[in-house]
Design a protein around this motif. Structure first.
Motif, PDB file in Angstrom:
ATOM      1  N   GLU A  76       0.837  -1.204   0.000  1.00  0.00           N
ATOM      2  CA  GLU A  76       0.000   0.000   0.000  1.00  0.00           C
ATOM      3  C   GLU A  76       0.874   1.257   0.000  1.00  0.00           C
ATOM      4  OE1 GLU A  76      -3.952  -1.597   2.420  1.00  0.00           O
ATOM      5  OE2 GLU A  76      -2.384  -0.506   3.489  1.00  0.00           O
ATOM      6  N   VAL A  77       1.912   1.250   0.824  1.00  0.00           N
ATOM      7  CA  VAL A  77       2.804   2.402   0.901  1.00  0.00           C
ATOM      8  C   VAL A  77       3.598   2.543  -0.397  1.00  0.00           C
ATOM      9  CG1 VAL A  77       4.716   3.437   2.168  1.00  0.00           C
ATOM     10  CG2 VAL A  77       2.942   2.184   3.407  1.00  0.00           C
ATOM     11  N   LEU A  78       4.038   1.415  -0.950  1.00  0.00           N
ATOM     12  CA  LEU A  78       4.801   1.456  -2.201  1.00  0.00           C
ATOM     13  C   LEU A  78       3.938   1.940  -3.361  1.00  0.00           C
ATOM     14  CD1 LEU A  78       6.762  -1.874  -1.702  1.00  0.00           C
ATOM     15  CD2 LEU A  78       7.645   0.453  -1.418  1.00  0.00           C
ATOM     16  N   GLU A  79       2.627   1.756  -3.267  1.00  0.00           N
ATOM     17  CA  GLU A  79       1.716   2.348  -4.244  1.00  0.00           C
ATOM     18  C   GLU A  79       1.610   3.850  -4.036  1.00  0.00           C
ATOM     19  OE1 GLU A  79      -2.968   2.099  -5.674  1.00  0.00           O
ATOM     20  OE2 GLU A  79      -2.315   1.016  -3.886  1.00  0.00           O
ATOM     21  N   ASP A  80       1.590   4.291  -2.785  1.00  0.00           N
ATOM     22  CA  ASP A  80       1.471   5.717  -2.486  1.00  0.00           C
ATOM     23  C   ASP A  80       2.576   6.539  -3.147  1.00  0.00           C
ATOM     24  OD1 ASP A  80      -0.743   5.299  -0.868  1.00  0.00           O
ATOM     25  OD2 ASP A  80       0.381   5.432   1.015  1.00  0.00           O
ATOM     26  N   VAL A  81       3.781   5.993  -3.234  1.00  0.00           N
ATOM     27  CA  VAL A  81       4.922   6.787  -3.682  1.00  0.00           C
ATOM     28  C   VAL A  81       5.037   6.852  -5.201  1.00  0.00           C
ATOM     29  CG1 VAL A  81       6.189   6.263  -1.563  1.00  0.00           C
ATOM     30  CG2 VAL A  81       6.625   4.893  -3.621  1.00  0.00           C
ATOM     31  N   ALA A  82       4.121   6.221  -5.934  1.00  0.00           N
ATOM     32  CA  ALA A  82       4.161   6.266  -7.397  1.00  0.00           C
ATOM     33  C   ALA A  82       4.212   7.718  -7.888  1.00  0.00           C
ATOM     34  CB  ALA A  82       2.931   5.571  -7.971  1.00  0.00           C
ATOM     35  N   PRO A  83       4.983   7.997  -8.938  1.00  0.00           N
ATOM     36  CA  PRO A  83       5.676   7.061  -9.824  1.00  0.00           C
ATOM     37  C   PRO A  83       7.054   6.635  -9.357  1.00  0.00           C
ATOM     38  CG  PRO A  83       5.950   9.272 -10.653  1.00  0.00           C
ATOM     39  CD  PRO A  83       5.075   9.382  -9.434  1.00  0.00           C
ATOM     40  N   ALA A  84       7.466   7.039  -8.162  1.00  0.00           N
ATOM     41  CA  ALA A  84       8.765   6.615  -7.652  1.00  0.00           C
ATOM     42  C   ALA A  84       8.767   5.103  -7.419  1.00  0.00           C
ATOM     43  CB  ALA A  84       9.080   7.343  -6.350  1.00  0.00           C
ATOM     44  N   THR A  85       9.914   4.498  -7.615  1.00  0.00           N
ATOM     45  CA  THR A  85      10.094   3.080  -7.333  1.00  0.00           C
ATOM     46  C   THR A  85      11.257   2.914  -6.368  1.00  0.00           C
ATOM     47  OG1 THR A  85      11.588   2.731  -9.214  1.00  0.00           O
ATOM     48  CG2 THR A  85       9.218   2.416  -9.604  1.00  0.00           C
ATOM     49  N   THR A  86      11.333   1.738  -5.779  1.00  0.00           N
ATOM     50  CA  THR A  86      12.393   1.432  -4.826  1.00  0.00           C
ATOM     51  C   THR A  86      12.731  -0.044  -4.896  1.00  0.00           C
ATOM     52  OG1 THR A  86      12.922   1.256  -2.454  1.00  0.00           O
ATOM     53  CG2 THR A  86      10.593   1.247  -3.053  1.00  0.00           C
ATOM     54  N   PRO A  87      14.002  -0.410  -4.699  1.00  0.00           N
ATOM     55  CA  PRO A  87      14.360  -1.835  -4.664  1.00  0.00           C
ATOM     56  C   PRO A  87      13.628  -2.602  -3.573  1.00  0.00           C
ATOM     57  CG  PRO A  87      16.327  -0.468  -4.864  1.00  0.00           C
ATOM     58  CD  PRO A  87      15.188   0.461  -4.594  1.00  0.00           C
ATOM     59  N   ARG A  88      13.098  -1.908  -2.574  1.00  0.00           N
ATOM     60  CA  ARG A  88      12.375  -2.590  -1.496  1.00  0.00           C
ATOM     61  C   ARG A  88      11.198  -3.402  -2.048  1.00  0.00           C
ATOM     62  NH1 ARG A  88      16.483  -2.186   1.662  1.00  0.00           N
ATOM     63  NH2 ARG A  88      16.427  -0.630   3.365  1.00  0.00           N
ATOM     64  N   ALA A  89      10.585  -2.949  -3.137  1.00  0.00           N
ATOM     65  CA  ALA A  89       9.434  -3.661  -3.688  1.00  0.00           C
ATOM     66  C   ALA A  89       9.831  -5.026  -4.220  1.00  0.00           C
ATOM     67  CB  ALA A  89       8.782  -2.822  -4.790  1.00  0.00           C
ATOM     68  N   VAL A  90      10.929  -5.087  -4.952  1.00  0.00           N
ATOM     69  CA  VAL A  90      11.401  -6.376  -5.469  1.00  0.00           C
ATOM     70  C   VAL A  90      11.886  -7.253  -4.331  1.00  0.00           C
ATOM     71  CG1 VAL A  90      13.168  -7.472  -6.903  1.00  0.00           C
ATOM     72  CG2 VAL A  90      11.948  -5.452  -7.742  1.00  0.00           C
ATOM     73  N   GLU A  91      12.539  -6.653  -3.347  1.00  0.00           N
ATOM     74  CA  GLU A  91      12.986  -7.442  -2.195  1.00  0.00           C
ATOM     75  C   GLU A  91      11.815  -8.047  -1.445  1.00  0.00           C
ATOM     76  OE1 GLU A  91      16.813  -4.425  -1.668  1.00  0.00           O
ATOM     77  OE2 GLU A  91      15.204  -4.429  -0.174  1.00  0.00           O
ATOM     78  N   LEU A  92      10.712  -7.311  -1.376  1.00  0.00           N
ATOM     79  CA  LEU A  92       9.512  -7.857  -0.739  1.00  0.00           C
ATOM     80  C   LEU A  92       8.947  -9.010  -1.564  1.00  0.00           C
ATOM     81  CD1 LEU A  92       7.295  -7.882   1.365  1.00  0.00           C
ATOM     82  CD2 LEU A  92       6.201  -5.967   0.153  1.00  0.00           C
ATOM     83  N   CYS A  93       8.923  -8.859  -2.880  1.00  0.00           N
ATOM     84  CA  CYS A  93       8.477  -9.967  -3.733  1.00  0.00           C
ATOM     85  C   CYS A  93       9.370 -11.187  -3.555  1.00  0.00           C
ATOM     86  CB  CYS A  93       8.466  -9.540  -5.192  1.00  0.00           C
ATOM     87  SG  CYS A  93       7.192  -8.329  -5.616  1.00  0.00           S
ATOM     88  N   ASP A  94      10.679 -10.963  -3.439  1.00  0.00           N
ATOM     89  CA  ASP A  94      11.597 -12.077  -3.203  1.00  0.00           C
ATOM     90  C   ASP A  94      11.246 -12.802  -1.908  1.00  0.00           C
ATOM     91  OD1 ASP A  94      13.011 -11.456  -5.508  1.00  0.00           O
ATOM     92  OD2 ASP A  94      14.607 -10.375  -4.443  1.00  0.00           O
TER      93      ASP A  94
END
Length: 298
Positions: A76-94
């Motif tokens: 939810e927070v990673l959606e809030d920051v759009a269009p910014a991206t962060t490696p944290r999103a891929v790390e969470l998917c991992d």
């Protein structure tokens, strides 16, 4: 119904956790382009070295270890920051990929280090069984992040979780519990642009919605129920077609009217811990304001 944004800010200052205060500042106060760095720094306070999140990010799950329920709120927070991206999103998917069960689903919860401070539904979860409820809502949130982060869109965990959800929803043959129904609808709504079969499944779930759009939560509090905006908060989306404009308008009026004298919003589900109850109100306040703004009510 008029919403008082200034009173909401005052409520958050006095009662909410830093994460929700930072989210509010990003979404409603900062000039654009807004700086996502403070929000991401606040989110990092809930992160574990394994790439997952815990520490009460899911307000009724106070235990520190990484949990699927906390992953939902991180997305939810990673959606809030759009269009910014962060490696944290891929790390969470991992991390989610590392705990995914053989059928592609997520367990409702993993074993808790401190079970006594968390809600019983988290304490009693079976870590060896996939749960459509948590998998669908987490994958739905991930798809919303994937809309602006191609690395999430291409991640193998999301593909596995999506296939599990599509198959599990197709296999539903009786009235699902309220949250399973709501989260399945949110998932199909989020995934349909990549998986067109989601639209047929969404139409199939419509038969489980009563005419008034209100689905009581079995085993919840006396007043606990899910309403049209819990299923379809955003206009112009396929899930919105499951409800008449009149139902949506009335529910937006209801949501706006729930702002309290202290400026915040309330929740109708059980209070598990003092900290969790306050955390939910902060989260609910930001979520209510987001929904109202998305529907031109703010």
């Amino acid at each position: 119904m008029t919403v008082d944004l200034a009173r909401a800010a005052t409520f958050l200052a006095g009662h909410a956790r830093v994460l929700d205060r930072r989210r509010f500042d990003l979404l409603f106060v900062q000039d654009h382009p807004a700086d996502p760095a403070p929000v991401l720094a606040a989110l990092d306070g809930y992160r574990n070295p394994d790439g997952g999140y815990g520490w009460g990010l899911e307000a009724d799950l106070r235990s520190p270890e990484s949990q699927p329920g906390a992953a939902l709120h991180a997305f939810e927070v990673l959606e809030d920051v759009a269009p910014a991206t962060t490696p944290r999103a891929v790390e969470l998917c991992d991390w989610l990929g590392s705990i995914t069960l053989p059928d592609g689903g997520l367990p409702f919860a993993l074993p808790l280090t401190y079970p006594d401070a968390s809600a019983p539904w988290w304490q009693n979860a079976d870590p060896t069984a996939s749960a459509l409820q948590i998998t669908s809502v987490t994958a739905a949130a991930a798809w919303r992040v994937a809309a602006h982060d191609p690395r999430v869109a291409a991640h193998p965990w999301l593909a596995r979780a999506t296939r599990y959800c599509l198959d599990a929803i197709a296999a539903l043959d009786e009235q699902p519990p309220a949250y399973v129904l709501a989260f399945a609808i949110r998932f199909l709504d989020a995934a349909h642009s990549v998986h067109p079969e989601a639209l047929d499944l969404l139409e199939g779930l419509a038969k489980h919605l009563p005419p008034d759009g209100i689905v009581p939560v079995a085993g919840g509090t006396a007043d606990e129920a899910l309403r049209p905006l819990d299923f379809a908060p955003h206009p112009g989306r396929p899930a919105r077609d499951l409800f008449t404009p009149a139902l949506i308008s009335a529910d937006l009026d209801r949501l706006a009217a729930l702002q309290q004298e202290d400026g915040g919003w309330i929740v109708d589900y059980a209070r598990i811990s003092p900290s969790g109850a306050l955390d939910w109100r902060g989260h609910a306040t930001v979520a209510a304001l987001q929904t109202l703004r998305a529907n031109d009510r703010l």
